[in-house]
Scaffold this motif. Structure first.
Motif, PDB file in Angstrom:
ATOM      1  N   ARG A  44       0.812  -1.214   0.000  1.00  0.00           N
ATOM      2  CA  ARG A  44       0.000   0.000   0.000  1.00  0.00           C
ATOM      3  C   ARG A  44       0.843   1.259   0.000  1.00  0.00           C
ATOM      4  O   ARG A  44       0.459   2.281  -0.563  1.00  0.00           O
ATOM      5  CB  ARG A  44      -0.902   0.018   1.226  1.00  0.00           C
ATOM      6  N   GLN A  45       2.011   1.168   0.674  1.00  0.00           N
ATOM      7  CA  GLN A  45       2.865   2.349   0.758  1.00  0.00           C
ATOM      8  C   GLN A  45       3.251   2.814  -0.630  1.00  0.00           C
ATOM      9  O   GLN A  45       3.349   4.001  -0.910  1.00  0.00           O
ATOM     10  CB  GLN A  45       4.104   1.997   1.580  1.00  0.00           C
ATOM     11  N   MET A  46       3.453   1.863  -1.482  1.00  0.00           N
ATOM     12  CA  MET A  46       3.844   2.166  -2.844  1.00  0.00           C
ATOM     13  C   MET A  46       2.717   2.886  -3.597  1.00  0.00           C
ATOM     14  O   MET A  46       2.947   3.668  -4.504  1.00  0.00           O
ATOM     15  CB  MET A  46       4.147   0.812  -3.478  1.00  0.00           C
ATOM     16  N   MET A  47       1.508   2.588  -3.197  1.00  0.00           N
ATOM     17  CA  MET A  47       0.363   3.134  -3.906  1.00  0.00           C
ATOM     18  C   MET A  47      -0.099   4.458  -3.312  1.00  0.00           C
ATOM     19  O   MET A  47      -0.972   5.115  -3.841  1.00  0.00           O
ATOM     20  CB  MET A  47      -0.814   2.152  -3.836  1.00  0.00           C
ATOM     21  N   VAL A  57       4.003   9.992   3.552  1.00  0.00           N
ATOM     22  CA  VAL A  57       4.145  11.448   3.524  1.00  0.00           C
ATOM     23  C   VAL A  57       4.292  11.892   2.073  1.00  0.00           C
ATOM     24  O   VAL A  57       5.038  11.303   1.305  1.00  0.00           O
ATOM     25  CB  VAL A  57       5.375  11.886   4.351  1.00  0.00           C
ATOM     26  N   VAL A  58       3.520  12.927   1.713  1.00  0.00           N
ATOM     27  CA  VAL A  58       3.557  13.423   0.347  1.00  0.00           C
ATOM     28  C   VAL A  58       4.522  14.602   0.268  1.00  0.00           C
ATOM     29  O   VAL A  58       4.410  15.544   1.052  1.00  0.00           O
ATOM     30  CB  VAL A  58       2.143  13.866  -0.093  1.00  0.00           C
ATOM     31  N   TYR A  60       6.370   6.237   4.307  1.00  0.00           N
ATOM     32  CA  TYR A  60       6.066   6.240   2.884  1.00  0.00           C
ATOM     33  C   TYR A  60       4.794   7.012   2.560  1.00  0.00           C
ATOM     34  O   TYR A  60       4.507   7.321   1.425  1.00  0.00           O
ATOM     35  CB  TYR A  60       5.937   4.807   2.374  1.00  0.00           C
ATOM     36  N   LEU A  86       0.892   7.501  -2.950  1.00  0.00           N
ATOM     37  CA  LEU A  86       0.911   8.734  -3.724  1.00  0.00           C
ATOM     38  C   LEU A  86      -0.299   8.856  -4.625  1.00  0.00           C
ATOM     39  O   LEU A  86      -0.817   9.919  -4.883  1.00  0.00           O
ATOM     40  CB  LEU A  86       2.172   8.773  -4.599  1.00  0.00           C
ATOM     41  N   ARG A  87      -0.721   7.693  -5.177  1.00  0.00           N
ATOM     42  CA  ARG A  87      -1.807   7.718  -6.147  1.00  0.00           C
ATOM     43  C   ARG A  87      -3.169   7.726  -5.475  1.00  0.00           C
ATOM     44  O   ARG A  87      -4.158   8.076  -6.081  1.00  0.00           O
ATOM     45  CB  ARG A  87      -1.701   6.488  -7.054  1.00  0.00           C
ATOM     46  N   GLU A  88      -3.194   7.254  -4.217  1.00  0.00           N
ATOM     47  CA  GLU A  88      -4.491   7.110  -3.577  1.00  0.00           C
ATOM     48  C   GLU A  88      -5.014   8.427  -3.014  1.00  0.00           C
ATOM     49  O   GLU A  88      -6.192   8.595  -2.818  1.00  0.00           O
ATOM     50  CB  GLU A  88      -4.408   6.097  -2.426  1.00  0.00           C
TER      51      GLU A  88
END
Lengths: 597, 119, 586
Positions: free
Chosen positions: B15-18, B61-62, B59, B20-22
Motif C-alpha cells: 500500500r505504501q507504494m500506492m 508522507v507526500v 512512505y 501517492l496515487r491514492e
C-alpha cells in the motif's frame, strides 16, 4: 522499498501505444535520469486511463496532474518544470471543450469526475505488471474472503443479491447463471472468461485485461469456488497481443504467489487458468461458438438448449462470463451486495462501461452508474458534440443493437429501457452521430459487418443478411425501389425469429431501429434519390450557386477530373456527369458558392 | 502465500507504494523549488527530506514542490501540513534542519517554533 | 415417457426425444433438409422451425428436446412464413438450372419447393459463383448447388472417419469444401461417394462417363463388353419403379445387350475367382506364418483409405485384385485369346455400385500385360440407369436373359459380395471345405451378416486344431476400430473383411440414392435381403464349386496362387499419407 516523492503514470493501453506512448515513456525516463531525479520520481506504465482521444497521457502524482497529447519533445519541459521545479506546464493540460477552461487535476476533469469506477477501478491506476499493486488495492482479498468465510452457496447468494447482470450482451442474471452451473450435475466443471470482444469500437474488455488482469483471475477463481470448478479458460482474441501478454504474466505471478494452483490460502481449494487465443471471429463471442473454438473446432454456434451451464466445454457444465462482468465480482464480495445495489437502477444494478466513439469530444471509455441518461453521458461526461453540431442519434449495443434519437436523450441507460426502444445494452458500444450522419448508411455499415461475420451455418443469417445488405447498398446508391422497405422488414423479421444464434437474431436490429425512427430517410433515398444528411456519395450533387460565384476559377483549377468549367468573372458550372463528388471545389471556394445536396 | 494473513501483510507493505496515487489524508511537505530556492540549496533539502522519510519508513508522507513564495532571502522554504491542521512554513531549511523538522514536527507533532516564519 | 401437445394432438414419447420425432409420432410432418438422424442434428437449414408456447422466436424441431407439457405449433402463419422465407433464401442463392441438373426430378430442394408451394421468387441477388471441382475421376463437386446442409461433412467425418470435408470461409461466402478450400484431388479423400449419397442437391455427383460409353458402343472397330457387380442387380430396379431389393438381373442383362454390348459378363464370376485366390492366400499365411490378420482388398475406397491413413498396415491386405480388376485382366487375356480378338480392340465397361471403382480402374497397378488398362470405363449404377433411359429401353418390359460365358457363370457366394460380411462368408464357405474336406451343410453364416458396425465370429475348422477368428467392418469409421486394434497389437483375428461403405456395396456411392436419408438403413436392409435371396436362388452357393472357374484354372491359369494367377490376379499397394499437398511440394 524506495521512497519516491512523485510517480508519473504513463498510459500503456493499446490505444495509447498506437498514439506513441512508448516514445514518450522512453523520453521521460531519459529526461528524469538526465535531471538526476531518478531516485525521487518513479515512472509507472499503467493500463488504459480511458481518454483515448487524448493520448498519450501522463498523470503526475501526488497532485494528480493530467497531461494530454504529450509528444516526446514535450517531456523535457514536463521534467524540468513540473518534476524539478513543481510548476505545472499549462499548455499540455486538458481543456474542457464546453467551458474552454484548462483543468490541471485529473479528478476534476468532468470526464473522470462523472464516472463511477467499479469494473475499471484499477485500470490506469496500477501497474498491471506488478501484482503487489493489485494486492495493495485489496486484490485477492475477495478470494481470501470467500475461501475462508463463505460457502459456495453464500457466494452465489451474494452475487444474486447484488443484481449483477451479464455485461457482454443480453444482460442475463449473473447470480442465476452461477447457480444453474453449480446445480448442474457433473464432477468436472469449467469457468470460461469470454474475452472475445468483437463489437466494432468496444474495447472495455481489452482495457481490463491489459490494465487489471488480476481482477479477472481473482473473479474466475471465486467463480470456480462457487460452482465447483478447478479449471478456467480465458478465451481472448489474437488481435489483443498486449492483453494476452499481460494476462499471461499475471497468471504466472498468481501461480508464484499460490493464488492460483493447489490449496489456495491453505483452504484446499484448487484452481488454475489457461489462456486460449482465438482468431477474432465476431461469432466466437457467442458462447456455444466460443466453446467450439476452445475445443478446436470451427467457431460455430449450436442450438440452445442445452445451455453451457448444463453442457458446455467438452460436454461439461460450463460457466461463461464476460470480462467486465467478472471485473465486478471482487468489489461485490468485498463491499457487499448492498453497496452494489445502491448503484444503478431498480433492474440494472451497478455501473456500465461504455466505449464512446463517433461525433463526440471525448471519445474513450467511461464507466457510469446504470441509469445515467444519454444526455449526461454525452454532454456532462464526454464533453458534447464537436463543431457545435446537433446530436442526431446514438447507436448502442454495436452491430446487434439499435439507435436512440434526440427524443431519447433523457432515457436512463439500462438494460430494459434500451430493449424497449428496440436497441440493447450489448457490450457497451456507444456511437454518437450528428446531423451529418445518414441513418441508412449507418444501418448498412452495421449490417455489412454482421453479414461478413456470420459463420454461414444457418440459412437466414447466411443468405438473409446478404440480401438485406444488397437492398441497402442499392438504396444508398440511389437505386432503391418501391417495395424495398417492405422486403427489408420481411427479411429482418424472419432473420430475427429464425436464426440459430444471437448474432443472426440481432443482426437486423440496426435496420429495424433506423426504420422505426428514421423511416423518412429511407423514403427520401428511395423516392427522391436524396440523402437528407448529405452523406451518401452517390446521391450528392454539387452545384455552383450563380448568385454567389464571382468567377474566380479556383474550383475549375482544383477539380481533378475537369468537371468544372466557365469563363472568368462569370458564374462557373459543374458537369454532374463528370463530377466524382470529391468535394474539393466546395472546400476551396473562397465565396461558399458551391452547394451540396 | 499460505494464508490470508500473508496476503494482508503483503497488502499493507504494498500500500505504501500506492499511497501517492491514492490521495487521502496524509502529511504533506512542500519545498520551495523556484530558482531562488534551488539557488539557496533546495535540492539538498529535498534529498535530505526524502532520505529521512525513507529511513523512518514514512512512505505515506507526500512531498511536493512549489515555486517562489516571495521570501527569496528566506529560502529554502519548507511547508509542513499535517492533516486537518494549518500550514506551517519553515525558513532557511538546510539538510540538517529538514531532518529535525521531520523528526520533531512530522513524527511527534511538535512545531520547531524558532525556524517558523509563518503559520 | 413424457407428454406434449403438437398442434393440439397429445403425444407421449420417451424422454430425450426431439420435437421432430415427436411430431412424426403424432402424424405431423415437419420438413427437414440438413437433418440426418444421429449424424447431423445441427439446426442449420431452419426449415423445421416450430413455435413453442413460452419460448422466444422459432425453434428448430430437429434439435429441440421435447419436454413434459410442451405446447408445440407447427402450422402457424409465422412458422409457415419463416420456413418459406428460408427456403426462398436458399433458392435465391441457387443456380435453378433444374431442367439440366443431374438431380432433376430427384432433388430434395426441388421437392421442398413443391411441398411448400413456392411459386414466386421474392429475393434476388448475388449468387455463389465457384468453379466446379472436376479434379477426381469419381466425384464432381458443384459448390454453387450446395445448400450447406453439411450432411456430406457429417457422413465423411462420422460414418467414414475420413473428415476431408468441412465448412470454409464465412458469411455468404461459406462453402462446404475439401479442407482448406482445396480441390478434392488434393486431400486424402477415399472417393467412396457416401457424400454423394446424402447430398440433397446436385452439389455432389458421380463423374458422368456415359457419353464415352455411348461413343465406344458406336465404334464398330471395338469389341465392347460389360461386367456388372453383384450389388447392381438388387438396386438398379429402383430407378425403374421396382421396390428396393428387387432382383432384376435378367432384365438388366437384356438391357445391356440392347444397348449394344457384345458380351455381358458377371463380376460375380470374378468374385468366385477371388475366393479361390484369397482363401488360398489366407491358408498360406496361416501355414507359413504370413502377416495376420489378413484383410480383404475388394473395396477400392477401403484400399485408398488404408493407403492414406494406415499405410503401416498395408502388409495386412490380401494381394488379390478386386473382382472388377480380375475380370478386367482376364477379359484382355483369357477371353481375348478365346475369341481371337486383339486386347487393344476390346473395350471393357464395368457397371459398379461404386464411385471409387472409377479411380481403381485408373490405378497404374491396374495396367495389364498389353499395356492397356484392364478396365476401360466404370459406370455407376445410376449412370447405367440413365443410359438405359436415354436409349429408350423400357427395362420392366424386357425379358430375362443370362450372362455370357466364359465370364458369366457364378455362385451364390459371388452374389453375396455385395453385402457387408459377404466376402467373409463366401471365403469361409470355401476355406471350411478345403481345409476340413467336409461338406458344409448350413452355408449361411449369420454372425457376419447385418448392419452392426463391427461383427465378429469364430469358426472351428473340423479335422484341424484351427479356430478361425474373423471380423467384419463396414463404414470406414468402424474399420478404424479394427485397424487401431491391429496397430496396438490387440487384434487376434486371422481374417478381416472391410468394406468402405456402410452396408457394403449395396449402398455404395454409385447406387441409386435413398429417397429419404433418414430411411437409409431400411433401404440397405431391403437391398441386403435381395442379395441373400439371390444367393439362395442359385443352384451353386460355394465359389470353389464354380465350374467355369475350375475350367479357367485347368485350361489357362494353372495352379491356384501359381505364377500365372499371381501375374494376372494379384497386385500391390501405394503408400499415400494424409497430407497430399505437402507431400507433393517436397
Amino acid at each position: 522499498m524506495a521512497f519516491y516523492r512523485a510517480q508519473v503514470l504513463v498510459c500503456g493501453g493499446a490505444g495509447c501505444i498506437s498514439s506513441g506512448c512508448k516514445a514518450v515513456q522512453q523520453a521521460l525516463i531519459h529526461e528524469i535520469n538526465k535531471a538526476g531525479i531518478d531516485e525521487e520520481v518513479k515512472v509507472i506504465e499503467t493500463g488504459c486511463i480511458g481518454t483515448c482521444e487524448l493520448g498519450p497521457v501522463l498523470v503526475v502524482y501526488p497532485d494528480g496532474t493530467f497531461y494530454q497529447k504529450v509528444k516526446p519533445e514535450d517531456v523535457h519541459t514536463i521534467v524540468e518544470e513540473h518534476l524539478v521545479k513543481g510548476r505545472i506546464v499549462s499548455r499540455l493540460l486538458y481543456k474542457d471543450p464546453l467551458t474552454e477552461k484548462t483543468i490541471p487535476e485529473y479528478t476534476k476533469i468532468s470526464f473522470f469526475a462523472g464516472q463511477t469506477r467499479v469494473a475499471l477501478r484499477n485500470t490506469g491506476v496500477i501497474d498491471p505488471s506488478v501484482i503487489e499493486e493489485y494486492i495493495a488495492r485489496d486484490g485477492y482479498a475477495a478470494l481470501g474472503k470467500v475461501l475462508t468465510e463463505m460457502s459456495p452457496e453464500q457466494v452465489i447468494d451474494e452475487i444474486s443479491r447484488s443484481g449483477l447482470r451479464g455485461r457482454g450482451g443480453a444482460g442475463f442474471s449473473t447470480g442465476l447463471k452461477w447457480r444453474l452451473t453449480a446445480q448442474a450435475p457433473g464432477d468436472e466443471k469449467y469457468v470460461v472468461c469470454n474475452a472475445d470482444e468483437g463489437d466494432p469500437g468496444a474495447f472495455m474488455d481489452r482495457s481490463i485485461l491489459e490494465g487489471d488482469p488480476h481482477s479477472i483471475i481473482e473473479a474466475m477463481a471465486i467463480a470456480g469456488y462457487a460452482i465447483g470448478s478447478s479449471q478456467g479458460y480465458i478465451y481472448v482474441r489474437a488481435e489483443y497481443p498486449l492483453a494476452v501478454a499481460n494476462m499471461q504474466r499475471a497468471i504466472e505471478q498468481a501461480r508464484q504467489y499460490n493464488l492460483l494452483g493447489k490449496d489456495i490460502f491453505g483452504t484446499g481449494f484448487d484452481f488454475d487458468l489457461e489462456i486460449r487465443v482465438g482468431a477474432g471471429a465476431f461469432v466466437c463471442g457467442e458462447e456455444t461458438a466460443l466453446i467450439a473454438s476452445i475445443e478446436g473446432n470451427r467457431g460455430e454456434p449450436r442450438p440452445k438448449p442445452p445451455y453451457p451451464s448444463n453442457s458446455g466445454l467438452w460436454g461439461k457444465p460450463t460457466l461463461i462470463n464476460n470480462v467486465e462482468t467478472l471485473a465486478n465480482i471482487p468489489p461485490i464480495i468485498l463491499q457487499g451486495s448492498e453497496w452494489f445495489r445502491q448503484i444503478g437502477t431498480e433492474k440494472s444494478k451497478g455501473t456500465k462501461v461504455f466505449a464512446v466513439a463517433g461525433k463526440i469530444n471525448n471519445t474513450g471509455l467511461v464507466e457510469v452508474p446504470m441509469g445515467m441518461t444519454l444526455r449526461e453521458i454525452i454532454y456532462d461526461v464526454c464533453g458534447g458534440i464537436p463543431g457545435g453540431k446537433q446530436f442526431k442519434a446514438a447507436q448502442t449495443g454495436g452491430p446487434s443493437g439499435g439507435c436512440l434519437t434526440a427524443d431519447h436523450l433523457d432515457v436512463p441507460m439500462e438494460y430494459d429501457s434500451l430493449v424497449s426502444l428496440g436497441s440493447m445494452m450489448g457490450s457497451g458500444g456507444l456511437i454518437i452521430m450528428d446531423e451529418d450522419t445518414c441513418m441508412v448508411d449507418i444501418a448498412r455499415f452495421f449490417l455489412d459487418f454482421t453479414q461478413d461475420e456470420s459463420c454461414g451455418k444457418c440459412t437466414p443469417c447466411r443468405i438473409g443478411t446478404k440480401r438485406m445488405l444488397e437492398i441497402l447498398n442499392r438504396i444508398t446508391r440511389g437505386e432503391g425501389k418501391e417495395g424495398d422497405i417492405e422486403a427489408l422488414e420481411a427479411l429482418a423479421e424472419n432473420i430475427k425469429k429464425s436464426s440459430l444464434c444471437g448474432l443472426g437474431q440481432s443482426a437486423p436490429n440496426p435496420v429495424l431501429s433506423t426504420l422505426r425512427y428514421f423511416r423518412s430517410e429511407y423514403e427520401a433515398h428511395i423516392r427522391e434519390k436524396r440523402c437528407p444528411a448529405g452523406a451518401c456519395q452517390a446521391l450528392i450533387v454539387y452545384a455552383i450557386q450563380p448568385d454567389r460565384c464571382r468567377g474566380c476559377g479556383v474550383c475549375a483549377r482544383v477539380c481533378p477530373v475537369e468537371a468544372v468549367s466557365g469563363q472568368p468573372r462569370s458564374p462557373y458550372e459543374i458537369n454532374s456527369e463528370k463530377c466524382i463528388k470529391c468535394g474539393l471545389c466546395r472546400e476551396k471556394c473562397p465565396f461558399d458558392a458551391i452547394a451540396k445536396h | 502465500m499460505k494464508s490470508l494473513e500473508d496476503l494482508k501483510k503483503l497488502r499493507d507493505s504494498a500500500r505504501q507504494m500506492m499511497h501517492l496515487r491514492e490521495g487521502g489524508d496524509s502529511v504533506r511537505i512542500v519545498i520551495g523549488m523556484g530558482t531562488c530556492g534551488i539557488a539557496a540549496g533546495a535540492r539538498e533539502t529535498l534529498a535530505a527530506v526524502m532520505q529521512e522519510l525513507e529511513r523512518l519508513h514514512l512512505y505515506d508522507v507526500v512531498v511536493t514542490q512549489t515555486g517562489c513564495a516571495g521570501f527569496c532571502d528566506k529560502e529554502p522554504l519548507v511547508d509542513v501540513i499535517l492533516p486537518g491542521q494549518p500550514r506551517v512554513t519553515y525558513a532557511k531549511v538546510d539538510g540538517e534542519r529538514a531532518r529535525r523538522i521531520i523528526d520533531e514536527h512530522v513524527v511527534n507533532g511538535r512545531v520547531i517554533e524558532q525556524w517558523v516564519i509563518e503559520r | 415417457m413424457i407428454k406434449l401437445t403438437i398442434d393440439g394432438v397429445t403425444v407421449a414419447v420417451p424422454e430425450g426425444t426431439d420435437v421432430l420425432a415427436a411430431a412424426k409420432a403424432a402424424g405431423i410432418r415437419i420438413p427437414t433438409l440438413c437433418y440426418m438422424e444421429k449424424y447431423n442434428e445441427i439446426g442449420a437449414c431452419r426449415l423445421c422451425l416450430v413455435e413453442v408456447k413460452g419460448m422466444r422466436g422459432l425453434l428448430a424441431a430437429c434439435t429441440l428436446q421435447a419436454s413434459d407439457g410442451m405446447e408445440v405449433y407447427t402450422n402457424t402463419p409465422a412458422v409457415r412464413e419463416a420456413r418459406r422465407t428460408n427456403l426462398e433464401l436458399l433458392l435465391s442463392d441457387h443456380p435453378q438450372d433444374c431442367l439440366i441438373c443431374v438431380r432433376n426430378g430427384q432433388c430434395e430442394l426441388q421437392s421442398l419447393a413443391e411441398e411448400m408451394g413456392i411459386r414466386r421468387q421474392r429475393f434476388e441477388g448475388e449468387k455463389s459463383a465457384y468453379p466446379l471441382d472436376h479434379s477426381t475421376l469419381s466425384i464432381m463437386r458443384d459448390p454453387n448447388k450446395c445448400v450447406l446442409c453439411r450432411r456430406c461433412v457429417a457422413v465423411c467425418k462420422q460414418v467414414q472417419g475420413v473428415g476431408v470435408l468441412g465448412a470454409v470461409e464465412r458469411g455468404f461466402d461459406t462453402i462446404v469444401a475439401p479442407e482448406g478450400g482445396c480441390l478434392l484431388h488434393d486431400v486424402a479423400c477415399v472417393l467412396c461417394g457416401q457424400c454423394v449419397m446424402v447430398c440433397p442437391t446436385g452439389a455432389l455427383a458421380e463423374v458422368d462417363n456415359t457419353e464415352e460409353v455411348f461413343a465406344a458402343l458406336n465404334d464398330k472397330s471395338k469389341h465392347v463388353i460389360v461386367q456388372t457387380a453383384p450389388a447392381v442387380r438388387v438396386a438398379i430396379g429402383e430407378e425403374f419403379g421396382y421396390p428396393p431389393g428387387t432382383i432384376v438381373t435378367g432384365k438388366m442383362v437384356s438391357a445391356l445387350r440392347r444397348l449394344g454390348f457384345q458380351a455381358v459378363f458377371d463380376t460375380d464370376f470374378a468374385a468366385d475367382l477371388t475366393i479361390w485366390e484369397e482363401a488360398n492366400e489366407l491358408l498360406e499365411r496361416l501355414n507359413n506364418g504370413g502377416t495376420l490378420p489378413m484383410i480383404t482388398s475388394c473395396s477400392p475406397g477401403w484400399i485408398k483409405f488404408i493407403e492414406h491413413y494406415y499405410p503401416d498396415l498395408i502388409e495386412h491386405l490380401s494381394t488379390c485384385k478386386s473382382p472388377q480388376q480380375m475380370l478386367g485382366a482376364l477379359a484382355k487375356t483369357y477371353y481375348a485369346e478365346k475369341i481371337g480378338v486383339s486386347p487393344e480392340d476390346i473395350f471393357l465397361v464395368s457397371v459398379m455400385p461404386c464411385t471409387a471403382k472409377k479411380f481403381e480402374r485408373a490405378r497404374p497397378e491396374m495396367v495389364g500385360e498389353s499395356g492397356l488398362p484392364d478396365v476401360d470405363i466404370v459406370l455407376t449404377t445410376r449412370e447405367l440407369a440413365r443410359m438405359i433411359k436415354v436409349a429408350g429401353i423400357d427395362l420392366p418390359q424386357l425379358p430375362d436373359s443370362d450372362f455370357d460365358s466364359p465370364l458369366g457363370l457364378s455362385t451364390g457366394a459371388g452374389v453375396i459380395f455385395g453385402a457387408t460380411g459377404g466376402v467373409m462368408e463366401a471365403a469361409l464357405r470355401t476355406a471350411y471345405e478345403w481345409v476340413s474336406g467336409e461338406a458344409l451343410t448350413n452355408v449361411e453364416l449369420e454372425a457376419v451378416r447385418g448392419l452392426s458396425g463391427v461383427k465378429e465370429a469364430e469358426v472351428k475348422l473340423p479335422g484341424t486344431d484351427i479356430t478361425l477368428r474373423v471380423a467384419v467392418a463396414h463404414g470406414l469409421a468402424n474399420a478404424r476400430q479394427l485397424l487401431d486394434k491391429i496397430r496396438t497389437g490387440k487384434a487376434d483375428y486371422h481374417f478381416i473383411e472391410i468394406m468402405a461403405c456402410p452396408g457394403g456395396c449395396i449402398s455404395g456411392g454409385g447406387q441409386p440414392r435413398p429417397a429419404d436419408v433418414n430411411e437409409f438403413n431400411a433401404l440397405r436392409e431391403q437391398r441386403i435381403k435381395g442379395v441373400y435371396r439371390a444367393d439362395r436362388d442359385l443352384p451353386l452357393r460355394k465359389s470353389h464349386e464354380n465350374p467355369a472357374v475350375k475350367e479357367l484354372y485347368d485350361t489357362y491359369l494353372g495352379e491356384i496362387g501359381g505364377e500365372r494367377a499371381h501375374h494376372l490376379l494379384h497386385t500391390n499397394y501405394t503408400v499415400r499419407g494424409k497430407y497430399l499437398r505437402t507431400i507433393r511440394q517436397h
